[in-house]
Scaffold this motif. Structure first.
Motif: not given
Length: 725
Positions: A107-115
């Motif tokens: 399960a992953i969390l990314e910012d709005k830029n996909g980082k």
């Protein structure tokens, strides 16, 4: 007996026809049953496959909706934790992954830029292959992570611009929920998005590629027309079953195969995925065919038993009939043996004729060598003796007897040799016909009489004497066969007529190219011919003779020869009254000419001849004859002596025998072309062969003359050659 045999043949033919019709009807019936049976089984299999895809689509929809609820729950738990602690650390993601290890990889969390902001394994999204929108916040994706593996993601966009995703292990999902479904030997289930991108496939190498464009890149030489039509239906969200042509992509050589695909959409929110079950057409067809074949074998066994009984009864009936026919068969066999005996005698007779024909050439050569001095010396005596003396009369008798002998030799040679001449010459019709009549008389049996009425003087036609002899002889031989053993007469009549007579028989206008024709009528009082037979007598291989006695080529060849002479031939006949053949040959203005003693005045002693012959008597005669004509003659008995003479003396013409001491005169003439190009070269031939004719056409020799030769014949040939130069 023959009528009974014909009736039995018709019965057998009718029975065969009925059996064939029954077999055709039976085959059509079997084919119809097979077609209905096959379609019923295949349609039932298609329904089961479609039901399978619909069930799997419902399961896939529920599977994805479960992860939608999980991701909403994770977001709610993190919001509650934030309200208690004032910090968003998203530790719930790790707890969730550890608890759902069967299908969830991460399960992953990314910012709005996909980082990548948060992950249990530390791998972010490297590439997105497919996106299917569920609602404004969520989507279902196929992605490749930074570890290089392909995964399915349920992604939710958060209000703060970040996004949280549950990473589903595609292989675990396929192995647990999809791979257990069996579809034949090579069948499989595949899941695609609405654009044709493969999400789940039994071959991992196929994940992430487009069914059409991706495979066109991988396999540019294959034809995807049929596959493309089916994919277009799937991309429109249709439910159905399709038969199409595709390929086994992982097999060597990518073999083409016919497949059946059942497909249905799995709607998730506003988008949909496609669940497709694929099976090899042969996985259905071959078992169906095998089952039908077994049923057919059982049916054939029953039919075989019934037919066996029928044939057994028929065999008993045939045996009785065979017993009745045995006597008739033995009689027929005896007749055949008699005919075979007659055929053997005919073959033996033909072989004897062939041997006689082969011997004729050698006999003619020897006779010509004997006749040349006899005729020559008789002619010399006639020139030297007074016309009213008894000795002159004796010499005349000798000359006339030898002339008749020469004529007989020419007739024998004309029958025994093949006609090698390709150019025609002016021929006296009366002389040719009288010689042909003599040949006919010589082959007639005692019961057949020949009558001639030749009303011709000096009329000539352009043709070949050997061929005309063959025409007359072929027609008369047919007349002899028609007369058979009865008393009969063959009448040969010839006269000069105008074109009107030809028009009456031809019943059409005649070309005005010829002012008159030589008409030859050959009639007999034999058995005659019917109208049907008369129409076919000039057709090749048509014959009325039985037991192979005739080839059917005689009259066909006659017609061909007459037409090549620019002539016409007609036949009239009726059963019981005999037949008559009418031949028309165009008369030419040129008259056949014989060389006379006037040549003596043309030479004036200026002509020099080299004569080569291995018969000293012939050479001695020609030397005396040419001596009286004041023609210089050099005589040689071999080619070596002739070459020496040519080097020492000037010669205008070389006259050589066809073969001298076993060596070819034609080859000798060829050897002289380079050294003596102006020298006239003439061959004295016992019989005209293909070698001599071709030598004249190729200018190896200038002319050839038939033996026995005379001084006048040689001078005529030399004069003709000089005029052509």
């Amino acid at each position: 007996m023959n009528i009974l045999m014909e009736i039995r043949k018709y019965k057998a033919a009718l029975m065969s026809l009925v059996m064939t019709a029954v077999l055709i009807v039976f085959s059509c019936l079997v084919f119809s049953i097979w077609k209905e049976y096959k379609e019923a089984i295949i349609n039932n299999q298609k329904k089961q496959m479609l039901l399978t895809t619909q069930t799997m689509g419902d399961n896939l929809k529920a599977f994805i909706e479960g992860y939608q609820e999980d991701i909403n729950s994770l977001c709610a738990m993190e919001d509650a934790n934030y309200e208690r602690t004032g910090v968003k650390n998203w530790n719930v993601l790790a707890e969730y992954v550890n608890y759902h290890t069967r299908y969830v990889y991460d399960a992953i969390l990314e910012d709005k830029n996909g980082k990548l902001l948060k992950s249990l394994h530390g791998y972010g999204v490297k590439q997105v292959y497919s996106t299917t929108g569920i609602n404004d916040e969520m989507s279902f994706r196929q992605c490749k992570l930074e570890n290089g593996e392909m995964y399915l993601l349920v992604k939710k966009n958060l209000p703060d611009g970040n996004s949280v995703s549950i990473v589903i292990n595609t292989k675990s999902y396929y192995d647990s929920l999809v791979s257990n479904i069996r579809l034949g030997t090579n069948g499989y289930v595949v899941i695609k998005d609405s654009h044709g991108n493969i999400l789940v496939h039994p071959q991992k190498s196929q994940w992430g590629i487009n069914v059409i464009s991706g495979r066109q890149v991988m396999f540019p030489e294959v034809d995807l027309t049929s596959l493309k039509k089916m994919i277009e239906r799937q991309n429109r969200g249709e439910t159905g079953v399709a038969e199409y042509y595709s390929y086994w992509w992982s097999d060597p050589g990518v073999p083409e195969v016919k497949k059946i695909s059942a497909f249905s959409p799995a709607f998730i929110g506003g988008g949909f995925l496609v669940v497709s079950a694929v099976i090899d057409y042969n996985d259905i067809y071959i078992p169906v065919a095998a089952g039908f074949f077994k049923i057919g074998l059982v049916s054939l066994g029953i039919v075989a038993v019934v037919l066996g009984m029928v044939f057994y009864i028929g065999a008993l009936w045939l045996q009785k009939r065979k017993d009745r026919e045995e006597i008739a068969y033995l009689l027929e066999l005896n007749k055949i043996l008699e005919e075979m005996h007659q055929s053997e005698e005919t073959i033996a007779h033909q072989q004897r004729l062939q041997i006689m024909g082969t011997m004729t050439g050698g006999i003619a050569h020897e006779f010509n060598n004997l006749l040349t001095p006899i005729m020559g010396y008789a002619e010399l005596l006639m020139v030297e003796l007074p016309d009213d003396s008894e000795t002159y009369d004796n010499a005349m008798e000798i000359y006339e007897a030898s002339a008749k002998a020469k004529e007989i030799i020419q007739q024998i040679s004309s029958l025994s040799r093949k006609n090698m001449e390709t150019a025609y010459k002016s021929i006296n019709a009366a002389k040719v016909l009288r010689r042909a009549v003599k040949m006919v008389i010589s082959v007639c049996p005692v019961n057949v009489h020949v009558e001639e009425e030749i009303i011709l003087s000096e009329e000539c036609f352009l043709g070949n004497e050997t061929q005309m002899n063959q025409v007359i002889l072929n027609i008369c031989v047919n007349a002899i066969h028609a007369i058979g053993h009865s008393e009969g007469t063959i009448r040969i009549r010839a006269s000069n007529v105008n074109p009107y007579d030809l028009e009456q028989l031809k019943q059409s206008a005649v070309s005005g190219e010829w002012s008159s024709y030589i008409r030859i009528d050959i009639s007999d009082n034999g058995e005659g011919m019917s109208e049907d037979i008369l129409k076919q007598i000039f057709d090749p291989f048509f014959t009325t003779k039985k037991n192979g006695a005739g080839t059917g080529l005689g009259l066909s060849l006659v017609e061909q020869i007459i037409h090549s002479h620019k002539g016409h031939i007609f036949a009239e006949s009726s059963t019981g009254t005999g037949s008559v053949f009418h031949i028309f040959l165009p008369v030419i203005e040129q008259k056949e000419q014989e060389v006379s003693q006037t040549l003596e005045t043309d030479t004036d002693g200026a002509l020099r001849l080299l004569i080569i012959d291995d018969n000293p008597k012939v050479l001695k005669l020609l030397e005396k004859s040419f001596g009286k004509l004041k023609v210089t003659v050099f005589s040689c008995m071999n080619f070596e002596e002739a070459r020496k003479t040519l080097k020492e003396q000037e010669v205008d013409a070389v006259v050589t025998e066809q073969y001298v001491a076993g060596k070819s005169g034609t080859d000798f003439c060829m050897s002289l072309q380079g050294s003596y190009p102006e020298l006239i070269r003439i061959i004295m031939a016992d019989r005209v062969t293909k070698e001599i004719v071709e030598a004249k056409q190729r200018k190896i020799i200038d002319d050839y003359i038939d033996k026995p030769v005379s001084d006048s014949a040689i001078l005529k040939s030399v004069k003709n050659c000089i005029e052509k130069i």
